[in-house]
Scaffold this motif. Structure first.
Motif, PDB file in Angstrom:
ATOM      1  N   UNK A 178      -2.956   1.517   8.717  1.00  0.00           N
ATOM      2  CA  UNK A 178      -2.877   2.980   8.683  1.00  0.00           C
ATOM      3  C   UNK A 178      -2.051   3.449   7.489  1.00  0.00           C
ATOM      4  N   UNK A 179      -0.980   2.717   7.176  1.00  0.00           N
ATOM      5  CA  UNK A 179      -0.177   3.069   6.005  1.00  0.00           C
ATOM      6  C   UNK A 179      -0.992   2.942   4.728  1.00  0.00           C
ATOM      7  N   UNK A 180      -1.829   1.902   4.643  1.00  0.00           N
ATOM      8  CA  UNK A 180      -2.670   1.731   3.454  1.00  0.00           C
ATOM      9  C   UNK A 180      -3.689   2.855   3.340  1.00  0.00           C
ATOM     10  N   UNK A 181      -4.305   3.224   4.468  1.00  0.00           N
ATOM     11  CA  UNK A 181      -5.287   4.300   4.445  1.00  0.00           C
ATOM     12  C   UNK A 181      -4.647   5.623   4.040  1.00  0.00           C
ATOM     13  N   UNK A 182      -3.461   5.905   4.563  1.00  0.00           N
ATOM     14  CA  UNK A 182      -2.761   7.139   4.191  1.00  0.00           C
ATOM     15  C   UNK A 182      -2.367   7.129   2.726  1.00  0.00           C
ATOM     16  N   UNK A 183      -1.972   5.953   2.231  1.00  0.00           N
ATOM     17  CA  UNK A 183      -1.549   5.866   0.840  1.00  0.00           C
ATOM     18  C   UNK A 183      -2.669   6.082  -0.142  1.00  0.00           C
ATOM     19  N   UNK A 184      -3.917   5.784   0.276  1.00  0.00           N
ATOM     20  CA  UNK A 184      -5.036   5.936  -0.645  1.00  0.00           C
ATOM     21  C   UNK A 184      -5.755   7.259  -0.493  1.00  0.00           C
ATOM     22  N   UNK A 185      -5.442   8.007   0.550  1.00  0.00           N
ATOM     23  CA  UNK A 185      -6.056   9.321   0.686  1.00  0.00           C
ATOM     24  C   UNK A 185      -7.129   9.332   1.747  1.00  0.00           C
ATOM     25  N   UNK A 186      -7.694  10.503   1.932  1.00  0.00           N
ATOM     26  CA  UNK A 186      -8.640  10.716   3.021  1.00  0.00           C
ATOM     27  C   UNK A 186      -9.958  10.012   2.817  1.00  0.00           C
ATOM     28  N   UNK A 187     -10.311   9.603   1.579  1.00  0.00           N
ATOM     29  CA  UNK A 187     -11.596   8.978   1.351  1.00  0.00           C
ATOM     30  C   UNK A 187     -11.565   7.485   1.609  1.00  0.00           C
ATOM     31  N   UNK A 188     -10.411   6.933   1.941  1.00  0.00           N
ATOM     32  CA  UNK A 188     -10.333   5.506   2.214  1.00  0.00           C
ATOM     33  C   UNK A 188     -11.037   5.196   3.520  1.00  0.00           C
ATOM     34  N   UNK A 189     -11.445   3.964   3.647  1.00  0.00           N
ATOM     35  CA  UNK A 189     -12.188   3.537   4.825  1.00  0.00           C
ATOM     36  C   UNK A 189     -11.612   2.258   5.359  1.00  0.00           C
ATOM     37  N   UNK A 190     -12.037   1.923   6.576  1.00  0.00           N
ATOM     38  CA  UNK A 190     -11.604   0.662   7.146  1.00  0.00           C
ATOM     39  C   UNK A 190     -12.053  -0.503   6.312  1.00  0.00           C
ATOM     40  N   UNK A 231       5.293  10.211   2.025  1.00  0.00           N
ATOM     41  CA  UNK A 231       4.746  10.335   0.678  1.00  0.00           C
ATOM     42  C   UNK A 231       3.588  11.303   0.589  1.00  0.00           C
ATOM     43  N   UNK A 232       2.859  11.478   1.682  1.00  0.00           N
ATOM     44  CA  UNK A 232       1.751  12.433   1.707  1.00  0.00           C
ATOM     45  C   UNK A 232       2.202  13.823   2.129  1.00  0.00           C
ATOM     46  N   UNK A 233       3.512  13.988   2.367  1.00  0.00           N
ATOM     47  CA  UNK A 233       3.979  15.282   2.853  1.00  0.00           C
ATOM     48  C   UNK A 233       3.461  15.579   4.234  1.00  0.00           C
ATOM     49  N   UNK A 234       3.399  14.511   5.068  1.00  0.00           N
ATOM     50  CA  UNK A 234       2.851  14.649   6.410  1.00  0.00           C
ATOM     51  C   UNK A 234       3.660  15.588   7.275  1.00  0.00           C
ATOM     52  N   UNK A 235       3.111  15.907   8.431  1.00  0.00           N
ATOM     53  CA  UNK A 235       3.798  16.792   9.349  1.00  0.00           C
ATOM     54  C   UNK A 235       5.167  16.251   9.704  1.00  0.00           C
ATOM     55  N   UNK A 236       6.175  17.100   9.766  1.00  0.00           N
ATOM     56  CA  UNK A 236       7.533  16.613  10.032  1.00  0.00           C
ATOM     57  C   UNK A 236       7.681  15.948  11.390  1.00  0.00           C
ATOM     58  N   UNK A 264      10.409  12.901   1.822  1.00  0.00           N
ATOM     59  CA  UNK A 264       9.743  14.038   2.455  1.00  0.00           C
ATOM     60  C   UNK A 264      10.275  15.359   1.924  1.00  0.00           C
ATOM     61  N   UNK A 265      11.552  15.417   1.569  1.00  0.00           N
ATOM     62  CA  UNK A 265      12.109  16.638   0.996  1.00  0.00           C
ATOM     63  C   UNK A 265      11.440  16.979  -0.326  1.00  0.00           C
ATOM     64  N   UNK A 266      11.052  15.958  -1.076  1.00  0.00           N
ATOM     65  CA  UNK A 266      10.370  16.175  -2.360  1.00  0.00           C
ATOM     66  C   UNK A 266       8.924  16.588  -2.145  1.00  0.00           C
ATOM     67  N   UNK A 267       8.241  15.929  -1.206  1.00  0.00           N
ATOM     68  CA  UNK A 267       6.808  16.163  -1.037  1.00  0.00           C
ATOM     69  C   UNK A 267       6.480  17.358  -0.141  1.00  0.00           C
ATOM     70  N   UNK A 268       7.364  17.691   0.798  1.00  0.00           N
ATOM     71  CA  UNK A 268       7.050  18.761   1.745  1.00  0.00           C
ATOM     72  C   UNK A 268       8.136  19.815   1.859  1.00  0.00           C
ATOM     73  N   UNK A 269       9.272  19.610   1.209  1.00  0.00           N
ATOM     74  CA  UNK A 269      10.326  20.607   1.253  1.00  0.00           C
ATOM     75  C   UNK A 269      11.473  20.205   2.164  1.00  0.00           C
TER      76      UNK A 269
END
Length: 426
Positions: A178-190, A231-236, A264-269
């Motif tokens: 899941x960390x790898x998929x999040x790191x590559x973005x929404x177009x990544x696949x299993x 790193x993706x600025x995910x939900x807090x 997270x402070x850098x990516x999402x505030x």
């Protein structure tokens, strides 16, 4: 008079990436490096099998030697460098086969027994810690969240599916994927995640604990997941829950909190970082506090004194690293080691304020640096903890979007062409 129009070459607008095959010599070099890597892993496994006195490690070494050797042969004969076939063979020989043999035989490291016992104690008494530990086998240096991996054994009994090692592996590989998929973005696949996961699982530093029972792998995996979310600025809330989950398993995950929150402070505030921090601390406290209050003396003995080498029984974590050497051979060395550890923590924390990490890779590097320094200075430590900085340094660089991903093709950026000019007449 009209001149014949010059032929116009058709121009195709490219809307996707262009894949360019590399020369066969480049592919051959990749296969040679892959073959050498698997051969080196086979040599390591063989040496471990010959030198270790631990039964589970001997089983792993003998199985992994054959698995890595066969993977080297598959890599040499493969048409594509660093394909899934050789990695799958390596995983089969270094993880699946020894794990099945060890579960069938009932052999496991002491850590697995401790975790499975803690699950039963948690159900029976509300605390995973033995009240009056008399020997090494009685100690449980992990935070209460680790006892959850022992609940299947406590509930299901002595069945293979209840083995804590299976749950370690499922959580570890699931969180890493899941960390790898999040790191590559929404177009990544299993499919795109499978090869990095196979290579990670086949690495000796990961394959060995997967097979014999390493409690650190789920901790590292949750740390990587939390960094990927930050790193993706995910939900807090989600990011905070991932941070808190890692922090509820083992003390080694607590340096993750300032690093992940700085990212997270850098990516999402800052507001998102504060909410994530509150969520992380609250969730970790809700897991840890009930067990600590149920028996404060046992909690202190198991979780605080024993890992520092100050418990009633000495910790087996005694690798000859600077912190242990100071505490053992220098008068007042324990105090010196703890002071150096505190100074290094202050220095890393200061770097987060003056130069906060702005990418997941930078945050993972900062965390790996801090953990590497801490593991050298802790009075009771072991070489096996090197898996923390190794995975943190490598995982976010591994994969199709990473700089270290070995490929035999190069993908260029999308190119667009202006519309073709119309032939002119005069």
């Amino acid at each position: 008079m009209t001149r014949a129009a010059s032929p116009v070459r058709p121009v195709v607008a490219l809307s996707g990436p262009v894949t360019v095959s590399l020369p066969s010599s480049r592919r051959g070099t990749g296969r040679r490096w892959e073959t050498l890597c698997w051969a080196a892993c086979a040599v390591f496994a063989l040496l471990l099998c010959l030198r270790t006195t631990l039964g589970p490690h001997q089983v792993w070494g003998s199985c992994a030697t054959g698995g890595y050797g066969l993977a080297a042969l598959v890599a040499r004969l493969s048409a594509r460098a660093w394909g899934r076939a050789s990695a799958a063979v390596a995983v089969g020989g270094s993880v699946l086969v020894p794990l099945a043999l060890l579960i069938a035989d009932g052999a496991r490291q002491l850590e697995v027994t401790v975790v499975e016992r803690s699950g039963g104690l948690l159900l029976d008494s509300g605390t995973p810690y033995v009240p009056d530990p008399a020997g090494l086998r009685d100690y449980n240096p992990y935070l209460p969240g680790m006892a959850l991996f022992g609940l299947p054994r406590a509930v299901l009994g002595d069945v293979p599916f209840a083995d804590a090692r299976l749950w370690f592996a499922l959580v570890s590989l699931g969180a890493m994927g899941l960390a790898a998929a999040l790191g590559r973005g929404s177009r990544s696949s299993g499919r795109g995640t499978a090869r990095p996961l196979l290579l990670l699982a086949a690495t000796p530093a990961v394959a060995l604990p997967l097979a014999v029972g390493g409690v650190d792998l789920p901790v590292i995996a949750l740390m990587c997941l939390a960094l990927a979310l930050a790193g993706r600025g995910g939900g807090p809330v989600v990011t905070g829950l991932a941070l808190g989950a890692a922090a509820s398993l083992k003390w080694t995950a607590w340096p993750l909190l300032p690093v992940g929150l700085a990212l997270l402070a850098v990516t999402a505030g800052r507001r998102a970082a504060v909410r994530a921090g509150a969520t992380a601390v609250t969730s970790a406290v809700l897991v840890v506090l009930p067990a600590a209050l149920a028996d404060p003396e046992a909690f202190t003995e198991h979780v605080l004194l024993f890992p520092l080498g100050e418990g009633g029984t000495g910790s087996p974590a005694a690798s000859p690293l600077p912190g242990h050497l100071l505490a053992t051979y220098v008068p007042g060395g324990f105090t010196l080691a703890v002071a150096a550890l505190a100074l290094s923590a202050v220095a890393v924390a200061g770097s987060l304020v003056t130069r906060p990490p702005r990418t997941t890779v930078a945050a993972a590097d900062r965390l790996a640096l801090g953990l590497g320094i801490a593991m050298c200075l802790i009075p009771a430590t072991r070489f096996g903890y090197v898996v923390y900085p190794l995975v943190l340094l490598g995982w976010f660089r591994l994969g199709p979007a990473g700089r270290w991903w070995p490929v035999d093709r190069v993908t260029e950026a999308p190119r667009t062409h202006p519309p073709a000019a119309k032939p002119q007449e005069d």
